[in-house]
Design an enzyme around this catalytic site. Structure first.
Site, mmCIF file in Angstrom:
data_model
loop_
_atom_site.group_PDB
_atom_site.id
_atom_site.type_symbol
_atom_site.label_atom_id
_atom_site.label_comp_id
_atom_site.label_asym_id
_atom_site.label_seq_id
_atom_site.Cartn_x
_atom_site.Cartn_y
_atom_site.Cartn_z
ATOM 1 N N GLU A 1 12.969 -8.807 2.268
ATOM 2 C CA GLU A 1 12.132 -7.666 2.654
ATOM 3 C C GLU A 1 12.955 -6.389 2.478
ATOM 4 O O GLU A 1 14.088 -6.321 2.959
ATOM 5 C CB GLU A 1 11.743 -7.838 4.134
ATOM 6 N N ASN B 1 8.486 -5.058 -0.711
ATOM 7 C CA ASN B 1 8.313 -3.922 0.189
ATOM 8 C C ASN B 1 6.821 -3.895 0.517
ATOM 9 O O ASN B 1 6.015 -3.376 -0.262
ATOM 10 C CB ASN B 1 8.741 -2.609 -0.473
ATOM 11 N N HIS C 1 4.004 -4.385 9.162
ATOM 12 C CA HIS C 1 3.889 -4.297 10.611
ATOM 13 C C HIS C 1 2.709 -5.081 11.202
ATOM 14 O O HIS C 1 2.615 -5.211 12.405
ATOM 15 C CB HIS C 1 3.813 -2.816 11.023
ATOM 16 N N TYR D 1 10.555 9.861 1.911
ATOM 17 C CA TYR D 1 10.696 8.934 0.781
ATOM 18 C C TYR D 1 11.316 9.557 -0.473
ATOM 19 O O TYR D 1 11.642 8.840 -1.417
ATOM 20 C CB TYR D 1 9.326 8.339 0.428
ATOM 21 N N ASP E 1 2.054 -15.654 6.243
ATOM 22 C CA ASP E 1 1.645 -17.032 5.950
ATOM 23 C C ASP E 1 1.830 -17.349 4.468
ATOM 24 O O ASP E 1 2.266 -18.445 4.108
ATOM 25 C CB ASP E 1 0.169 -17.251 6.315
ATOM 26 N N HIS F 1 12.885 -1.910 2.483
ATOM 27 C CA HIS F 1 12.201 -0.650 2.789
ATOM 28 C C HIS F 1 13.064 0.499 2.319
ATOM 29 O O HIS F 1 14.297 0.443 2.441
ATOM 30 C CB HIS F 1 11.957 -0.514 4.297
ATOM 31 N N ALA G 1 3.009 -0.604 4.874
ATOM 32 C CA ALA G 1 2.543 -0.744 6.260
ATOM 33 C C ALA G 1 2.131 -2.171 6.608
ATOM 34 O O ALA G 1 2.087 -2.546 7.790
ATOM 35 C CB ALA G 1 1.386 0.215 6.518
ATOM 36 N N ARG H 1 12.246 5.100 13.068
ATOM 37 C CA ARG H 1 11.023 5.890 12.939
ATOM 38 C C ARG H 1 10.083 5.598 14.115
ATOM 39 O O ARG H 1 10.537 5.286 15.195
ATOM 40 C CB ARG H 1 10.382 5.613 11.575
ATOM 41 N N ARG I 1 3.892 11.281 -1.535
ATOM 42 C CA ARG I 1 3.780 11.055 -0.089
ATOM 43 C C ARG I 1 5.073 11.458 0.625
ATOM 44 O O ARG I 1 6.174 11.192 0.122
ATOM 45 C CB ARG I 1 3.454 9.579 0.204
ATOM 46 N N PRO J 1 0.783 -1.226 0.000
ATOM 47 C CA PRO J 1 0.000 0.000 0.000
ATOM 48 C C PRO J 1 0.823 1.289 0.000
ATOM 49 O O PRO J 1 1.831 1.389 0.689
ATOM 50 C CB PRO J 1 -0.793 -0.097 1.312
ATOM 51 N N ASN J 2 0.370 2.220 -0.796
ATOM 52 C CA ASN J 2 0.885 3.586 -0.869
ATOM 53 C C ASN J 2 2.222 3.753 -1.584
ATOM 54 O O ASN J 2 2.688 4.876 -1.748
ATOM 55 C CB ASN J 2 0.959 4.230 0.530
HETATM 56 C C1 DQA Z 1 8.061 1.536 3.990
HETATM 57 C C2 DQA Z 1 8.038 1.709 5.513
HETATM 58 C C3 DQA Z 1 6.670 1.381 6.078
HETATM 59 O O1 DQA Z 1 6.665 1.562 7.485
HETATM 60 C C4 DQA Z 1 5.628 2.288 5.468
HETATM 61 O O2 DQA Z 1 4.346 1.954 5.949
HETATM 62 C C5 DQA Z 1 5.666 2.312 3.984
HETATM 63 C C6 DQA Z 1 6.964 2.352 3.318
HETATM 64 C C7 DQA Z 1 9.406 1.955 3.385
HETATM 65 O O3 DQA Z 1 9.657 1.586 2.234
HETATM 66 O O4 DQA Z 1 10.179 2.672 4.006
HETATM 67 O O5 DQA Z 1 4.644 2.367 3.323
HETATM 68 O O6 DQA Z 1 7.862 0.163 3.704
#
Ligand code: DQA
Length: 144
Positions: free
Chosen positions: A97, A73, A79, A22, A86, A99, A76, A106, A17, A9-10
């Site tokens: 993983e 990636n 978390h 970022y 799963d 980020h 959110a 943070r 954003r 997401p996002n």
């Molecule tokens: C993120 C870090 C996450 O905590 C956040 O919710 C994101 C982006 C990162 O790439 O730094 O959406 O995964």
């Protein structure tokens, strides 16, 4: 080698954003640079981004047979998504993983990754280079 780069997401809102965290790079820019880097080593990349947990899971379940590794990636979902954890545990493909930001520096809720244990590594805080390092890790693993 074919790698799936999965975005949660996002991530489609990169460049809009929280640019202080970022940066100004858009998701399209990010994909472009990852693809170029991978191609320079003869690695094929497949990209999928969704704002919906279930779509990410559906995509993994229907595409895992076509890929050799996953760079994820989860945004959110990192978390709190036990469903994504799963799913990653269910498929016989290694995942890393990544980020863009350093989740350990943070808000406290970001320090916990529930998908970490379903992955062979966690790379964070390096922007685009988090992804490029993940590609390097897959390259090294393939050589050894
Ligand atoms: C993120 C870090 C996450 O905590 C956040 O919710 C994101 C982006 C990162 O790439 O730094 O959406 O995964």
């Amino acid at each position: 080698m074919k790698l799936l780069v999965l975005g949660g997401p996002n991530l489609n809102f990169l460049g809009i954003r929280e640019v202080g965290i970022y940066g100004l790079m858009t998701y399209t820019d990010l994909i472009h640079d990852i693809q170029e880097y991978a191609l320079s080593y003869g690695i094929e990349t497949l990209f999928f981004q969704s704002n919906h947990e279930g779509e990410l899971i559906d995509y993994l379940q229907s595409h895992y047979r076509e890929i050799d590794g996953i760079i994820i990636n989860p945004g959110a979902l990192t978390h709190y998504s036990y469903a994504l954890y799963d799913c990653l545990k269910s498929i016989p493909v290694c995942a890393i993983e990544v980020h863009l930001s350093d989740i350990h520096q943070r808000e406290p809720f970001r320090r916990i990754s529930v998908i970490k244990d379903a992955c062979i590594a966690q790379i964070c805080g390096k922007g685009l280079h988090s992804y490029l390092e993940a590609i390097d890790r897959f390259r090294k693993d393939k050589q050894s």
